[in-house]
Design an enzyme around this catalytic site. Structure first.
Site, PDB file in Angstrom:
ATOM      1  N   ASP A  56       0.860  -1.186   0.000  1.00 28.80           N
ATOM      2  CA  ASP A  56       0.000   0.000   0.000  1.00 28.80           C
ATOM      3  C   ASP A  56       0.888   1.226   0.000  1.00 28.80           C
ATOM      4  OD1 ASP A  56      -2.446  -1.417   0.127  1.00 28.80           O
ATOM      5  OD2 ASP A  56      -2.293  -1.597   2.300  1.00 28.80           O
ATOM      6  N   ASP A  91      -7.174  -1.187  -4.279  1.00 37.71           N
ATOM      7  CA  ASP A  91      -8.205  -0.843  -3.287  1.00 37.71           C
ATOM      8  C   ASP A  91      -9.161   0.213  -3.835  1.00 37.71           C
ATOM      9  OD1 ASP A  91      -6.854  -2.563  -1.543  1.00 37.71           O
ATOM     10  OD2 ASP A  91      -5.730  -0.926  -0.608  1.00 37.71           O
TER      11      ASP A  91
END
Length: 158
Positions: A114, A128
């Site tokens: 991430d 995401d």
């Protein structure tokens, strides 16, 4: 057979996601951060071993199987509903591609990279974003139910 546009969208999301993750891993150590907008937004390298909000951390196998099943259901649905409204195709293509992109990370390294860090929210990635946008579009599709309205108009107007 899925529509060409579905396959192209999925490929673009997966490629963009994986390219950015590889770039972030190459320039920042885990935990490394680059402030872009003061204390509001940074690029931060995080390795998440769980799902959204670190749910089921350390359970990559379970997450791989669960995501894999959902991806297969989404693909099946796209194939069976190839004439459905574009919002269904776009929403499922985004959800599927986001799921596949994060599955690639989990399969290769048991965690998901991430990088987008709004300091008031958990760090996230392109996959995401694709899943979230796809879910919003799917909700709009279900609430608007464009296919049923089209069929109803055809019946009423001959």
């Amino acid at each position: 057979m899925m529509k060409k546009a579905d396959i192209i969208l999925m490929a673009l999301v997966i490629l963009l996601d994986q390219a950015l993750k590889a770039y972030i891993r190459s320039i920042l150590p885990v935990g490394g951060s680059i402030d872009l907008i003061g204390s509001f937004f940074s690029i931060t390298h995080v390795e998440n071993t769980g799902a959204a909000f670190s749910i089921l951390s350390g359970n990559a196998g379970i997450l791989l199987v669960f995501t894999g099943v959902l991806v297969l259901i989404g693909i099946y649905y796209l194939i069976k509903h190839k004439d459905a409204h574009w919002t269904l195709h776009m929403s499922l293509s985004l959800i599927i591609s986001g799921g596949i992109a994060n599955m690639i990370d989990r399969a290769l390294k048991a965690s998901v990279t991430d990088m987008f860090d709004f300091h008031f929210w958990p760090v996230f990635n392109i996959a995401d974003i694709a899943v979230c946008v796809g879910c919003v579009l799917l909700i709009i599709y279900v609430l608007a139910d464009p296919d049923s309205k089209l069929k109803e108009n055809k019946r009423n107007n001959g």
